[in-house]
Design a protein around this motif. Structure first.
Motif, mmCIF file in Angstrom:
data_model
loop_
_atom_site.group_PDB
_atom_site.id
_atom_site.type_symbol
_atom_site.label_atom_id
_atom_site.label_comp_id
_atom_site.label_asym_id
_atom_site.label_seq_id
_atom_site.Cartn_x
_atom_site.Cartn_y
_atom_site.Cartn_z
ATOM 1 N N VAL A 252 110.282 37.484 75.241
ATOM 2 C CA VAL A 252 110.562 37.526 73.355
ATOM 3 C C VAL A 252 109.488 36.970 72.637
ATOM 4 N N ASP A 253 109.235 37.026 71.585
ATOM 5 C CA ASP A 253 108.253 36.798 70.709
ATOM 6 C C ASP A 253 108.466 34.839 70.869
ATOM 7 N N ARG A 254 108.121 34.611 70.634
ATOM 8 C CA ARG A 254 108.729 32.952 70.113
ATOM 9 C C ARG A 254 108.878 32.429 69.520
ATOM 10 N N LEU A 255 107.755 33.530 68.136
ATOM 11 C CA LEU A 255 107.793 32.276 67.031
ATOM 12 C C LEU A 255 108.786 33.226 65.972
ATOM 13 N N THR A 256 109.609 34.426 66.561
ATOM 14 C CA THR A 256 110.196 35.718 65.777
ATOM 15 C C THR A 256 111.990 35.329 66.748
ATOM 16 N N ASN A 257 111.612 35.712 68.058
ATOM 17 C CA ASN A 257 112.699 36.035 68.705
ATOM 18 C C ASN A 257 113.111 36.921 68.869
ATOM 19 N N GLU A 258 111.687 38.077 68.272
ATOM 20 C CA GLU A 258 112.563 39.863 68.376
ATOM 21 C C GLU A 258 111.471 40.303 70.595
ATOM 22 N N LEU A 259 112.338 40.981 70.481
ATOM 23 C CA LEU A 259 111.728 41.385 72.060
ATOM 24 C C LEU A 259 110.724 42.018 71.517
ATOM 25 N N VAL A 260 109.062 42.449 72.215
ATOM 26 C CA VAL A 260 108.388 42.836 72.353
ATOM 27 C C VAL A 260 107.712 44.285 73.494
ATOM 28 N N SER A 261 107.084 44.591 74.047
ATOM 29 C CA SER A 261 106.721 45.307 74.992
ATOM 30 C C SER A 261 105.329 46.040 75.442
ATOM 31 N N LEU A 262 104.765 45.582 76.162
ATOM 32 C CA LEU A 262 103.664 46.453 76.241
ATOM 33 C C LEU A 262 103.117 47.030 77.651
ATOM 34 N N ARG A 263 102.949 48.333 77.419
ATOM 35 C CA ARG A 263 102.484 49.123 78.099
ATOM 36 C C ARG A 263 101.740 48.543 79.439
#
Length: 356
Positions: A252-263
């Motif tokens: 979780v992006d702690r600034l925007t609460n957006e979900l983020v993925s990383l291969r």
């Protein structure tokens, strides 16, 4: 060893002592790495089965392993590396040996090519060069109330031009006859047409965990993990609308609460961090996305410290989590109270009074 059809072991063929290039080399199964990162192998027998290093389909462990393997074998021409299913490995090794005895046969050659793990397929990652400011559409940014001068003043210009997300920035977004004032993080990415495009990561009140994320539905346990820790704690298979499925870390992006993925295959876990050599179990746990407590690390000033390490998809690597760090759930409660409301102002012409 788990009987999973996606699990496999790596069989190393050593041809350094063969008399003819066509002769099969000595076969052994990779069992791990020593303290210096040197690859260890054992005989491919049931007796050593428990020592085999088992890889999982699409995980990031193979990439880290290949990095160390290239260091060990400067001239890989005398070696071959092949995938063999962990379940029924003895039959697989026997079949591999038989094919290597007649490796030039068209049928064997095709099967060996399919099972082979090429050394050259795992090159070290190259750092992207900085973005040329002249290629940025600054007019698009200015329409949102953002200028290069403002970005430079708050320390975000350098981040934007180095393919990173900015911090939270106030935006004025034109929307019909109104202007919406909100906060977001900005990033520049290359589109399918090869041109730079602006990505706007808007502020959310909370992560959207009740909807599928790139084809993956979060379990109640996974939701709790993301809400409390901010990291999923494991890798999962994601299926983008365009492209092949891949295993990834999710945070979780702690600034925007957006979900983020990383291969997962783009993350290289070092065997030594801040002066501490990781054990094989610690290294595997980090590779799998789990948190690992590490003690006795040294800061850049030589001061010892302890922390929990974990791959964070938003940070694109390993993050250091300290005891006094707010949990993600505590942070969400705090940000919900402090988050500025999105303001919408109509762009109507002002009436002027007469005789005032």
């Amino acid at each position: 060893m788990e009987d999973n059809p996606d699990n496999y072991v790596l069989v190393l063929e050593d041809r350094s002592e063969t008399k003819s290039p066509a002769d099969p080399g000595r076969l052994s199964v990779v069992s791990g790495q020593d303290e210096k990162g040197k690859i260890k192998t054992v005989e491919p027998t049931e007796e050593h089965r428990a020592a085999f290093l088992v890889f999982k389909k699409n995980d990031g462990l193979l990439k880290n392993f290949m990095t160390n393997l290239r260091r060990q074998f400067n001239d890989p021409t005398h070696f071959g590396l092949y995938k063999v299913l962990a379940n029924g490995f003895e039959e697989g090794v026997a079949s591999l040996h038989a094919m290597l005895q007649n490796r030039e046969s068209p049928e064997n050659k095709a099967q060996l090519q399919e099972a082979r793990v090429p050394f050259e397929d795992n090159p070290p990652a190259q750092k992207l060069s900085a973005i040329d400011p002249e290629k940025v559409d600054w007019k698009e940014l200015e329409r949102l109330g953002v200028s290069p001068e403002k970005l430079e003043a708050n320390g975000n210009l350098n981040r934007l031009l180095n393919w990173q997300k900015t911090g939270l920035i106030s935006l004025a977004v034109p929307f019909g006859d109104t202007t919406i004032y909100t906060e977001a993080r900005l990033a520049l990415r290359t589109g399918a047409d090869g041109r730079l495009s602006l990505n706007i990561h808007t502020l959310r009140r909370e992560p959207q965990l009740d909807f599928p994320y790139m084809g993956h539905t979060f379990s109640p346990e996974e939701k709790e993990q993301l809400l409390t820790q901010g990291n999923l704690g494991r890798t999962v298979e994601l299926s983008p609308k365009k492209g092949e499925p891949f295993r990834a870390y999710v945070s979780v992006d702690r600034l925007t609460n957006e979900l983020v993925s990383l291969r997962a295959d783009r993350v290289q876990i070092p065997h030594e961090i801040k002066g501490v050599r990781l054990s094989e179990e610690q290294h595997r746990a980090l590779t799998e996305g789990r948190p690992v407590q590490v003690e006795g690390m040294l800061s850049r000033h030589g001061k010892p410290f302890d922390a929990t390490l974990q791959v964070n998809a938003e940070k694109r690597g390993i993050e250091f989590i300290f005891k006094d760090t707010l949990s993600n759930k505590e942070r969400l409660k705090s940000s919900a109270k402090e988050a500025p409301a999105v303001r919408q102002i109509e762009n109507k012409p002002q009436k002027r009074g007469i005789g005032r």
